[in-house]
Design a protein around this motif. Sequence first.
Motif, PDB file in Angstrom:
ATOM      1  N   VAL A 194      17.951  62.861  22.362  1.00  9.65           N
ATOM      2  CA  VAL A 194      17.005  62.247  21.364  1.00  9.65           C
ATOM      3  C   VAL A 194      16.437  61.262  21.065  1.00  9.65           C
ATOM      4  N   ASP A 195      14.990  60.631  20.213  1.00  9.03           N
ATOM      5  CA  ASP A 195      14.474  59.023  20.346  1.00  9.03           C
ATOM      6  C   ASP A 195      15.504  58.866  18.775  1.00  9.03           C
ATOM      7  N   ARG A 196      16.237  58.428  18.499  1.00  5.42           N
ATOM      8  CA  ARG A 196      16.431  58.253  16.892  1.00  5.42           C
ATOM      9  C   ARG A 196      15.855  57.703  15.810  1.00  5.42           C
ATOM     10  N   ASP A 197      14.783  56.390  16.654  1.00  6.43           N
ATOM     11  CA  ASP A 197      13.816  55.687  16.326  1.00  6.43           C
ATOM     12  C   ASP A 197      12.718  55.874  16.397  1.00  6.43           C
ATOM     13  N   HIS A 198      12.530  57.290  16.534  1.00  3.64           N
ATOM     14  CA  HIS A 198      10.857  57.516  16.324  1.00  3.64           C
ATOM     15  C   HIS A 198      10.729  57.421  15.215  1.00  3.64           C
ATOM     16  N   PRO A 199       9.529  57.675  14.885  1.00  6.63           N
ATOM     17  CA  PRO A 199       8.940  57.239  13.687  1.00  6.63           C
ATOM     18  C   PRO A 199       8.790  58.692  12.534  1.00  6.63           C
TER      19      PRO A 199
END
Length: 245
Positions: free
Chosen positions: A139-144
């Motif tokens: 999971v991209d934890r910095d995705h807006p």
Amino acid sequence: MAATTACAQSGKEQSGKERSGKGQVEKGEQQPRLRADALRNRERIIAAARETMVEFGAAVPLDEIARRAGVGNATLYRHFADRLELIHHVTLSVMSRTADRAERALAEESDAFQALRRFAHAAVEERIGALCPLLSDGVDRDHPDLLAARDRLEAAVEAVMGAARDSGQLRTDIAVGDLMVAITQLTRPLPGWGSPRAESGGGCMDFDTFVHRHLQLFLDGLQTPARSELPGAAATLEDLRRRSS
């Protein structure tokens, strides 16, 4: 839920075939507006993915998810380029649904601790413990979108616990992380459950039938006056994220 935020924060890089497709929606990329029937199909796919991933894990065949959703494989791939993108949207769905439950409980219950009880029992239905291991993987934890969902969820759970604390019913040495750890542990599937051996009586029994009973015991322990002094310090969400990174 908030435990999901901790899981998402600990996302590990995933390699191989799952990353070879289009993957998650790029940061800032706008999703096209969907027709009503297409939106219903998308929601059915996400709901089916949540259910099957809880039952069988992240590696459940996408064909099975499509079958459970009542759509064709082409429809699934038209909405989600690959498994990683689908998991990304399952994460968002779980966080949004859990925030909804917290906000409704606080708005509709006149008793602050009853709102906390209602939220906790509703939150276990999301099966955060079962979803946590698969949601953290890639999971991209910095995705807006993920950051916005996390912030909304954290604020909703903080508000429910804050109201219970302000009413004098919730012990003061408890923080959001303590509640989230308990819910995560209560909903984490035990090894061996779901196997033929377990179903024939040779493995773990179905502990799901006891989740709400044991959650109620835990919630009783959160009320004042406290009967003992807890070791350590109250766990915040920031503590959970820091320890899982």
